[in-house]
Structures are given as structure tokens and as C-alpha cells.
Design a protein around this motif. Structure first.
Motif, PDB file in Angstrom:
ATOM      1  N   SER A  74      20.719  13.416   0.490  1.00 51.78           N
ATOM      2  CA  SER A  74      21.626  13.310  -0.651  1.00 51.78           C
ATOM      3  C   SER A  74      22.656  14.440  -0.583  1.00 51.78           C
ATOM      4  CB  SER A  74      20.848  13.395  -1.965  1.00 51.78           C
ATOM      5  OG  SER A  74      20.387  14.724  -2.178  1.00 51.78           O
ATOM      6  N   VAL A  75      23.705  14.309  -1.355  1.00 53.21           N
ATOM      7  CA  VAL A  75      24.724  15.353  -1.412  1.00 53.21           C
ATOM      8  C   VAL A  75      24.113  16.654  -1.914  1.00 53.21           C
ATOM      9  CG1 VAL A  75      26.884  16.074  -2.526  1.00 53.21           C
ATOM     10  CG2 VAL A  75      26.631  13.728  -1.679  1.00 53.21           C
ATOM     11  N   SER A  91      31.140  20.744  -3.561  1.00 55.30           N
ATOM     12  CA  SER A  91      31.904  19.493  -3.571  1.00 55.30           C
ATOM     13  C   SER A  91      33.401  19.747  -3.520  1.00 55.30           C
ATOM     14  CB  SER A  91      31.556  18.656  -4.807  1.00 55.30           C
ATOM     15  OG  SER A  91      30.217  18.231  -4.742  1.00 55.30           O
ATOM     16  N   THR A 101      35.429  13.198  -1.037  1.00 51.72           N
ATOM     17  CA  THR A 101      34.259  13.812  -1.659  1.00 51.72           C
ATOM     18  C   THR A 101      33.045  13.668  -0.736  1.00 51.72           C
ATOM     19  OG1 THR A 101      33.541  11.796  -2.759  1.00 51.72           O
ATOM     20  CG2 THR A 101      35.109  13.217  -3.962  1.00 51.72           C
ATOM     21  N   SER A 103      30.183  12.493  -1.539  1.00 48.13           N
ATOM     22  CA  SER A 103      29.589  11.174  -1.806  1.00 48.13           C
ATOM     23  C   SER A 103      30.323  10.072  -1.060  1.00 48.13           C
ATOM     24  CB  SER A 103      29.599  10.870  -3.305  1.00 48.13           C
ATOM     25  OG  SER A 103      28.815  11.810  -3.996  1.00 48.13           O
ATOM     26  N   ARG A 106      29.504  10.379   2.643  1.00 50.16           N
ATOM     27  CA  ARG A 106      28.142   9.900   2.920  1.00 50.16           C
ATOM     28  C   ARG A 106      28.094   8.374   2.905  1.00 50.16           C
ATOM     29  NH1 ARG A 106      23.519   8.250   0.315  1.00 50.16           N
ATOM     30  NH2 ARG A 106      21.558   9.018   1.185  1.00 50.16           N
TER      31      ARG A 106
END
Length: 137
Positions: A74-75, A91, A101, A103, A106
């Protein structure tokens, strides 16, 4: 700058590259280089074209990108795994360097780069600053 100073600066830069996930600050890195913090910061920037903090954050984002490309991290996990202590700051810096970003990075497909050797991928995926960093200097 003499060769001895440059060797000490490289030793500090190597410390950043190797220990990026540990808490590192300018006074600690200056001790590695056997310099005062102010002289170290000025000399590092003159030698490498960026501040010690910017170099550290570039390394952290570079490593975070590798974790996020795998898709099983996860981030938040990536943030803490690379030594950042603030998800918001991580971030912001990630977005500044990568252009999207964490997210979004990813979630994006990364299979196209899978057959590329890691040494080549590292060159092409290294974060590049898209705007001046806050506090750079």
C-alpha cells in the motif's frame, strides 16, 4: 573543492543511498563527511547539484516506486518502508518528483517494463523534480 573533501562528500552520499530508510539529517551526514552542517550542505550542493535532503527524498521516492510497482504494497506501507514518517509529506514529494500521486502510480499498469533489466529500468524510472522543492536551499 579538493579531492579529500569530495571523497568525504561521496561517503555521505553513499550513506544516503544505502541507509535511506533510516532517520537521516544534515548534522548526522555532516559527521560522516567530517564537516560542519552548514559547510556540508553548501559543499554537497556544489558537488552534486542538489541539497542532501533532496537527494535523500529522491532515493526514498525511487525505492517507493519499486515497492508500488509490485502492487502488493500500500502507499502507507511504502511510505514507512522507505523511512518517511508523514504520509502527507511523502505523497507531496512523490507527486512533485514523479508527476502523479503514489496511489495513481500504484494503480497504473507496470508490466511493460518487466522484461527490462533493473539497471536500465532504474535509469529510466528515476524520479525527476518537476518544480522547485519547498525549502530547497
Amino acid at each position: 573543492m579538493d579531492l579529500e573533501d569530495l571523497a568525504r562528500l561521496r561517503r555521505a552520499r553513499d550513506t544516503i543511498d544505502r541507509d535511506y530508510a533510516r532517520p537521516l539529517d544534515v548534522p548526522a551526514l555532516a559527521r560522516v563527511a567530517l564537516m560542519s552542517p552548514g559547510h556540508f550542505s553548501r559543499s554537497f550542493r556544489a558537488a552534486f547539484g542538489e541539497t542532501p535532503y533532496n537527494h535523500l527524498m529522491t532515493r526514498r521516492v525511487e525505492r517507493a516506486k519499486a515497492l508500488l510497482r509490485r502492487g502488493d504494497t500500500s502507499v502507507t506501507e511504502a511510505c514507512f518502508a522507505v523511512g518517511c514518517t508523514s504520509l502527507g509529506s511523502f505523497s507531496s514529494r512523490f507527486t512533485e518528483l514523479v508527476g502523479e500521486t503514489p496511489s495513481a502510480y500504484r494503480a497504473r499498469r507496470h508490466e511493460a517494463g518487466a522484461p527490462i533489466p533493473a539497471c536500465i529500468a532504474k535509469i529510466h524510472t528515476r524520479p525527476v523534480r518537476t518544480r522547485p522543492a519547498a525549502g530547497a536551499g
